[in-house]
Motif scaffolding. Sequence first.
Motif, PDB file in Angstrom:
ATOM      1  N   PRO A   1       0.847  -1.204   0.000  1.00  9.40           N
ATOM      2  CA  PRO A   1       0.000   0.000   0.000  1.00  9.40           C
ATOM      3  C   PRO A   1       0.875   1.245   0.000  1.00  9.40           C
ATOM      4  O   PRO A   1       1.986   1.250   0.548  1.00  9.40           O
ATOM      5  N   LEU A   2       0.372   2.297  -0.607  1.00 14.45           N
ATOM      6  CA  LEU A   2       1.217   3.459  -0.871  1.00 14.45           C
ATOM      7  C   LEU A   2       0.449   4.758  -0.691  1.00 14.45           C
ATOM      8  O   LEU A   2      -0.727   4.850  -1.045  1.00 14.45           O
ATOM      9  N   MET A   3       1.124   5.744  -0.126  1.00 15.56           N
ATOM     10  CA  MET A   3       0.584   7.094  -0.033  1.00 15.56           C
ATOM     11  C   MET A   3       1.612   8.076  -0.569  1.00 15.56           C
ATOM     12  O   MET A   3       2.798   7.984  -0.255  1.00 15.56           O
ATOM     13  N   TYR A   4       1.163   8.992  -1.420  1.00 14.60           N
ATOM     14  CA  TYR A   4       2.044  10.029  -1.951  1.00 14.60           C
ATOM     15  C   TYR A   4       1.837  11.324  -1.178  1.00 14.60           C
ATOM     16  O   TYR A   4       0.713  11.731  -0.906  1.00 14.60           O
ATOM     17  N   VAL A   5       2.935  11.976  -0.843  1.00  6.97           N
ATOM     18  CA  VAL A   5       2.911  13.314  -0.255  1.00  6.97           C
ATOM     19  C   VAL A   5       3.813  14.186  -1.114  1.00  6.97           C
ATOM     20  O   VAL A   5       5.040  14.075  -1.059  1.00  6.97           O
ATOM     21  N   PHE A   6       3.203  15.027  -1.940  1.00  7.83           N
ATOM     22  CA  PHE A   6       3.975  15.858  -2.860  1.00  7.83           C
ATOM     23  C   PHE A   6       4.468  17.117  -2.155  1.00  7.83           C
ATOM     24  O   PHE A   6       3.789  17.671  -1.288  1.00  7.83           O
ATOM     25  N   GLU A   7       5.626  17.558  -2.556  1.00  2.00           N
ATOM     26  CA  GLU A   7       6.170  18.815  -2.039  1.00  2.00           C
ATOM     27  C   GLU A   7       5.410  19.974  -2.680  1.00  2.00           C
ATOM     28  O   GLU A   7       5.332  20.069  -3.897  1.00  2.00           O
ATOM     29  N   GLN A   8       4.846  20.830  -1.855  1.00  2.00           N
ATOM     30  CA  GLN A   8       4.061  21.950  -2.377  1.00  2.00           C
ATOM     31  C   GLN A   8       4.973  23.150  -2.645  1.00  2.00           C
ATOM     32  O   GLN A   8       5.230  23.967  -1.769  1.00  2.00           O
ATOM     33  N   ARG A   9       5.443  23.246  -3.878  1.00  2.00           N
ATOM     34  CA  ARG A   9       6.330  24.348  -4.245  1.00  2.00           C
ATOM     35  C   ARG A   9       5.518  25.565  -4.668  1.00  2.00           C
ATOM     36  O   ARG A   9       4.451  25.430  -5.270  1.00  2.00           O
ATOM     37  N   PRO A  10       6.002  26.739  -4.374  1.00  2.00           N
ATOM     38  CA  PRO A  10       5.224  27.962  -4.652  1.00  2.00           C
ATOM     39  C   PRO A  10       5.158  28.294  -6.139  1.00  2.00           C
ATOM     40  O   PRO A  10       6.092  28.007  -6.906  1.00  2.00           O
ATOM     41  N   VAL A  11       4.035  28.879  -6.544  1.00  3.53           N
ATOM     42  CA  VAL A  11       3.823  29.333  -7.919  1.00  3.53           C
ATOM     43  C   VAL A  11       3.257  30.746  -7.878  1.00  3.53           C
ATOM     44  O   VAL A  11       2.284  31.008  -7.175  1.00  3.53           O
ATOM     45  N   ASP A  12       3.865  31.641  -8.637  1.00  2.00           N
ATOM     46  CA  ASP A  12       3.329  32.994  -8.779  1.00  2.00           C
ATOM     47  C   ASP A  12       2.228  32.941  -9.834  1.00  2.00           C
ATOM     48  O   ASP A  12       2.496  32.969 -11.037  1.00  2.00           O
ATOM     49  N   LEU A  13       0.974  32.849  -9.384  1.00  2.00           N
ATOM     50  CA  LEU A  13      -0.146  32.665 -10.309  1.00  2.00           C
ATOM     51  C   LEU A  13      -0.327  33.850 -11.237  1.00  2.00           C
ATOM     52  O   LEU A  13      -0.734  33.692 -12.390  1.00  2.00           O
TER      53      LEU A  13
END
Length: 494
Positions: A119-131
């Motif tokens: 079983p697997l869980m992904y936790v992505f790194e939330q990198r900033p974006v200038d929208l």
Amino acid sequence: MADAFSSNSENVIQRVVDVTVKTNAPLERLDELYHIKKTCDFISQHQFQKVALQFPDDLLVDSIAIAAEIERNSNAKLFILGDTSYGSCCVDEVAAEHVGADCIVHYGTSCLSVSKRLPLMYVFEQRPVDLEKCTSAFKELYPDTQSHIIILYDVNYAHAIDDLLTLLSPEYPNLVSSELVVEGEQCFSHNQIKRKHKDAGLSEEDNNQVLCLFGRQLFLKSGLSITDYSMFYVGQEGATLRNFMMTWNRCSFCSFDPITMTGRTESPSVNRALMKRYYAIERAKDANVVGILVGTLGVADYLSIIQQLKETIHRAGKKSYMFAMGKLNVAKLANFLEIDIFVLIACPENSLLDSSEFYRPIVTPFEMEVACNKNREWSEEYITDFRHLLPGGKSHVPLADQLEECDETDVSLITGALRSHHLLNSEPTESSSSSSLVLRNQTLTVATNSAASFLAGRSWQGLEQKLGETPVVKAVEGRRGIAIAYEEEGTSSR
């Protein structure tokens, strides 16, 4: 100037090099950045006792703090997986099984390749974006508001895509976005995007074309194909973008880099890349000995593609040998000069390896099939996911019937020499001659050298074990320091 090998150069060898090191994330932001609570809920819900936390190198700085927080809020025993066996984008199930883990939590960038063991869980790194700048770059790159455009993105920017769609959709009615979909019932992703299709410009009756590839789900309007769309990618230049561009090579690509905050057109480089890949296919056609590199032990069906490649290579009259050596480098592969070409079994993002620095070319399973299976031809379709080549896959092409095969010849586009196919379909008859060449006809010969004969002809054949010949001695303390100045040697000059 001091000699580089003299004792005066100790200060050069031992000097400290300034590098940029990522600082630890503040404790109060750990849950926001790494979803500690959701991870603990995932562990408790399934009652996992042993959990492996897999980190890429750039996130290891926070691994101890994250593990401590999870352990404080759950009853699980945690193990930190740092240096992965292969690419950090792939789930390292082998390392997790070594510690008897019940599940894996994978942090950071991921290729979203299918894994079926744990079983697997992904936790992505939330990198900033200038929208604001991303929106401005998008409008400059696509002045026609009626264009059909698909937004692709690196998984670390998935958190910002909903807001980007909100800003662009009013002006671009034909804009759609890919959704992250982790294949397999055992998988769970906290960041899986669940948006209504009509919010992206699609009504329920229009949404009858769904394309799933590379952990992304694309919803195409009725009557349109993927080639009718342009692609806008949010993320840095790298393996993910290269994989998309090679797969959908008939689509125009533009990208926005959140680090430099600039947008640009990417398409012109695709044709050059395809020509380089085609050159590698010609090298594969000329090769007699093929090395199969095992570049993953976690992606589903890797054993099946290895077996299929062995059969394909054998039917093409070539010899194959399998190598499992972890992460690849030039020095490792240079030990096997007898190999004419290597084929790499890896995830889609890691399989497109630039082999310009290596002594032998490295191709993908698709490219090797083009070279060895006469039923598969080079076309505009380019396949990086080897699972599609297997029986039942959308791009599977069966091998030619062996009874219908004959010795065909063509001319190599690289050497200009005449080459023959399907030379080793039948075993050569035994001969009393010790020659390593067996005559096939008046113009062609085929080498029957084995790995043993290659090894016998080498000047260096590796370390000899000498079992039972070396006396057993008591272990002694070894030297300390570096070769130029061991501690027990003092500071005397050489």
